[in-house]
Design an enzyme around this catalytic site. Structure first.
Site, PDB file in Angstrom:
ATOM      1  CG  ASP A 326       0.925  -2.321  -6.413  1.00  0.00           C
ATOM      2  OD1 ASP A 326       0.949  -1.946  -5.136  1.00  0.00           O
ATOM      3  OD2 ASP A 326       1.771  -3.012  -6.897  1.00  0.00           O
ATOM      4  CD  GLU A 362       1.974   1.388  -3.114  1.00  0.00           C
ATOM      5  OE1 GLU A 362       2.274   0.761  -2.114  1.00  0.00           O
ATOM      6  OE2 GLU A 362       2.107   0.929  -4.261  1.00  0.00           O
TER       7      GLU A 362
END
Length: 659
Positions: A326, A362
C-alpha cells in the site's frame, strides 16, 4: 544456544525460557511487563538491559509459549521535539507475532499519563513453524482476485457461521469452487494484520472494515484470523492445493498512531523520533505523505529490518506467494525523495527468501513526487491506474480514447518500456477496494458517501463513471440490461489486456456499495458480498472470458508486442487502422488481431477481439485466416463458421478465433 540465536527484536522461545529484545535509541529505560494467561493481570515488571546498538534485552527463565507481555518505555516527554515517552502507556512489541485481542480505539490511548494497560492487546510468545518453501504459483500475466476477508464470506450461505468472515472461510469447498470457476490464479488479501479504528469513527458508530490502519506489522488481527499463523498457513496450503496462490496486502507506509493528536500504541511510544518521518528542522511535526497523519521512516535501518523480517515471517511461516504494498513509494522515500533503488526496496529484492516472491506496488502516495507509476525496480509489478481510467473513459464514450485503449490492451509500453525493458509489469484493473465497485461504475455518475459521516466530502470526485440514464438503483429492465451489457464489455476488455489483471471480489457478480466510493468505514451490508444477490449471468461471463485468457497464451504473456505479425489493429473494414482513424475523436470501433498459441488445440491460431462502444450494432470484416474460417467464441462454445463479416452488438466486445 541463546548466544547464537539472539533476537534482533521480539520474543524468541527456548527450552529454558524466552529472550526478549526491543530497539530504541532515545529511550531512557524499557520495562518488560508480564501478564497472566488472561492478559488482564500483571505479574511482573522487569527492566531490560541496554546493549550496544540501542538494543534492550532480557532473558526470562522458565517462561513458556503463550505467555502474554507488553512494554513500557520511559524517557523525555516533549512532543514539540518529537519525543513521546510515557511510561503509563503499555506498548505492543513491534515484533509481536500474535495478540490476545484486537485493538479498540479509546481516547485515553492518546492522553499523557493515562495508564492503558487494560485497554491494550497483549503480545503472546509464539513458537515459529516453518513451511516447506515452494515457488510462487502466481506468474505475471495471471488473474488476481482482491479479497476483503470479512466482507467476502460473512454472508456466504455455505460457510459455517463460526468461520464466516475469517481467513479459514477462504478454504471452504464452496468458496474454492467459485474461485476456480472464474479462473482465479491468486487471491490478494486486503490487510489481515492487527489494526485500529481511526479516532473519528467510533463517535459516528462506524468501524474500519478494510484494515488499512495497522499497528503491528506481523501480528494477525484476531477478528479475521482467530487461529493465528496456523489458520493462515492451513488456508494457504488448501488454496495452493487447488492451484490458487495467496498474496498479502501489507501496509508499511503509516501506522494507526496517526498524527500528534493520535494514540500511543507501539512505535510512537518506543521511539517516535526514529520510526517516523518529521519535517526538516521541526521534529515535532510529522510528515504526512500518506494522508493518515504519519509516515513511517522506511529508510531507517531498524524499520528496514522490521519490514524485511515481517515479509520473511509470512513467507517462511505461511508460504504466501508474495505481497502487495500500500502506498509503496513510501518504501523508497528518503530525505531526498523517492529512490527506486534505495536501501529498503533493494533489500526486499535482494533477500534470499524474498527474491522469488511476487511483489506488487501501489505506485503512488500524496507526498512530493508521489506518483511513481513505471518507476519501481523490476520485477515489481505495479497497479496501473492509467489503464483503469482509459478503459473507463473509452466505454463511457469520451473522445480521443481509441489510442489509449490500444495502449492499455498492449501492456502500456509507454510506461513500462523505460530503460530498455522488454516486458510489461502492469497490473490492469477497472475497480479496486478504493472507489466505486464495477457495478456502481455504470450506475452512478456521482459518489454517494453520506453514510460515512463526512457530508459526502470524502472520496474521489472524478470517477469516470456513468449511470445509463438514472442515478442508482432502478426497477427499469431496459436500464438494468444496459448496465449488464456495459459490465460485460468492461470485464471482456480487462481480460483481453496484456499484463497481470485484477478483479475485486464480488465485481464478477455485480456487487454494489450503493454509490459509496470510500467505504473503508462501512463494516456492514454496504461492503459485505451478498452472495444470493449476485448476477449469475455476469458470473458466467467472467468465467467465460477467464477461460479464454487461460486458453490463449497471448493474454498471459508479458513481453511487449513487436508488430511483426503478432498484433494488428484494424477498423471495422478489416483494414489496418490509419492515422486519420486513430485521430478521430469519437471513433467507436476497434479490432485487435492477435497471433497466439491455442492451448486447447496446441496450434498457432489467429484471434480477433472486436470492440464496439456505439449504441448500434456494427459489422466487422475480418481478414481471411490462414486456415479454415473464423468462428465466434461464446460462453456456449464455438459457433459455426462466420461469413465475410461479423456483427458486433452495441456496446460490447467479442472474441473470434481463426482456425
Amino acid at each position: 544456544m541463546r548466544a547464537d540465536n539472539r533476537a534482533k527484536g521480539g520474543a524468541i522461545l527456548f527450552e529454558t525460557g524466552v529472550e526478549f529484545a526491543v530497539w530504541s535509541q532515545h529511550v531512557a529505560e524499557i520495562q518488560l511487563c508480564l501478564f497472566d494467561e488472561t492478559g488482564n493481570k500483571e505479574l511482573a515488571r522487569l527492566p531490560m538491559a541496554r546493549e550496544n546498538g540501542h538494543v534492550h534485552r532480557l532473558f526470562v527463565d522458565g517462561l513458556k509459549e503463550g505467555a502474554c507481555y507488553g512494554i513500557r518505555a520511559d524517557g523525555i516527554y516533549a512532543p514539540e521535539n518529537g519525543l513521546w515517552f510515557d511510561p503509563s502507556k503499555l506498548l505492543v512489541d513491534p515484533y509481536a507475532k500474535q495478540l490476545d485481542r484486537p485493538f479498540r480505539h479509546d481516547p485515553r490511548l492518546g492522553i499523557f499519563g493515562e495508564d492503558t494497560q487494560n485497554l491494550m492487546p497483549k503480545a503472546m510468545v509464539t513458537r515459529d513453524t516453518k513451511v516447506t518453501l515452494e515457488k510462487p504459483l502466481f506468474k505475471p500475466g495471471g488473474f488476481i482476485y482482491e479479497v476483503a476477508v470479512k466482507p467476502f464470506t460473512i454472508l456466504h450461505p455455505d460457510v459455517p457461521e463460526t468461520q464466516r468472515g475469517t481467513v479459514a472461510a477462504l478454504a471452504h469447498p464452496s468458496v474454492i469452487a467459485h474461485l476456480k470457476r472464474i479462473g482465479v490464479d491468486a487471491v490478494e488479501l486486503m490487510p489481515i494484520t492487527a489494526w485500529i479504528d481511526e479516532r473519528h469513527l467510533p463517535p459516528l458508530g462506524l468501524a474500519n472494515g478494510w484494515g488499512y490502519n495497522p499497528v503491528a506489522f506481523m501480528a494477525l488481527d484476531p477478528r479475521l484470523v482467530p487461529g493465528g499463523m496456523a489458520e493462515l498457513r492451513d488456508t494457504v496450503a488448501k488454496l495452493r492445493a487447488e492451484g490458487i496462490g495467496v498474496i498479502l496486502d501489507l501496509v508499511f507506509n503509516h501506522t494507526g498512531e496517526s498524527d500528534r493528536y493520535g494514540t500511543t500504541l507501539s512505535l510512537r511510544g518506543l521511539d517516535n523520533l526514529s520510526f517516523y518521518r518529521h519535517l526538516p528542522g521541526r521534529p515535532g511535526e510529522l510528515v504526512n505523505d500518506t494522508g493518515t497523519g504519519n509516515t513511517v521512516a522506511c529508510d531507517h535501518p531498524y524499520v528496514r529490518q522490521l519490514i524485511i523480517d515481517s515479509l520473511r515471517h509470512f513467507v517462511l511461516g505461511a508460504g504466501v506467494d508474495g505481497f502487495r504494498f500500500d502506498l509503496a513509494p513510501v518504501l523508497g522515500r528518503t530525505a531526498n525523495g523517492f529512490e527506486a533503488h534505495g536501501g529498503t526496496l533493494s533489500a526486499i529484492l535482494d533477500d534470499d527468501v524474498l527474491a522469488e516472491r511476487i511483489m506488487i506496488a501501489e505506485p503512488w502516495d500524496i507526498g512530493p513526487g508521489g506518483y511513481q507509476l513505471g518507476n519501481f525496480p523490476a520485477p515489481f509489478l505495479e497497479w496501473n491506474d492509467r489503464v483503469r481510467d482509459d478503459i473507463r473513459c473509452y466505454w463511457r464514450g469520451d473522445d480521443w480514447k481509441t489510442g489509449p485503449l490500444a495502449t492499455a490492451l498492449a501492456g502500456s509500453s509507454d510506461i513500462f518500456s523505460r530503460n530498455g525493458a522488454t516486458a510489461t509489469r502492469s497490473v490492469n484493473f477497472l475497480a479496486a477496494h478504493d472507489g466505486f465497485t464495477l457495478k456502481d461504475l455504470v450506475a452512478y455518475s456521482h459518489k454517494h458517501n453520506e453514510a460515512n459521516g463526512e457530508e459526502n466530502r470524502d472520496g474521489h470526485n472524478e470517477n469516470h463513471s456513468w449511470n445509463n440514464g438514472i442515478e442508482g438503483e432502478t426497477p427499469y429492465p431496459d436500464i438494468i440490461e444496459k448496465r449488464r451489457g456495459d459490465l460485460k464489455a468492461l470485464i471482456s476488455t480487462l481480460f483481453a489486456s496484456r499484463g497481470s489483471i485484477m478483479l475485486t471480489a464480488g465485481d464478477e457478480g455485480g456487487r454494489t456499495q450503493r454509490g459509496n466510493n470510500n467505504a473503508y468505514c462501512q463494516d456492514n451490508e454496504i461492503t459485505w458480498v451478498d452472495w444470493k444477490a449476485l448476477d449469475e449471468e455476469l458470473i458466467a461471463h467472467t468465467a467465460f472470458v477467464a477461460a479464454l485468457r487461460k486458453r490463449f497464451s497471448v493474454f498471459s504473456e508479458s513481453g511487449f508486442f513487436n508488430g511483426n505479425g503478432d498484433i494488428e489493429w484494424v477498423s471495422s473494414s478489416g483494414k489496418p487502422m490509419t492515422v486519420g482513424k486513430w485521430e478521430t475523436a469519437n471513433f467507436s470501433t476497434l479490432g485487435m488481431l492477435l497471433t497466439t498459441r491455442d492451448r486447447d488445440s496446441r496450434r498457432q491460431v489467429r484471434l480477433a477481439v472486436l470492440f464496439n462502444r456505439s449504441n448500434n450494432a456494427m459489422d466487422f470484416v475480418l481478414p481471411p485466416p490462414e486456415t479454415a474460417a473464423w468462428r465466434l467464441l461464446s460462453a456456449s462454445g464455438n459457433s459455426g463458421k462466420l461469413g465475410a463479416a461479423v456483427t458486433v452488438p452495441p456496446r460490447s466486445a467479442i472474441f473470434c478465433v481463426g482456425n
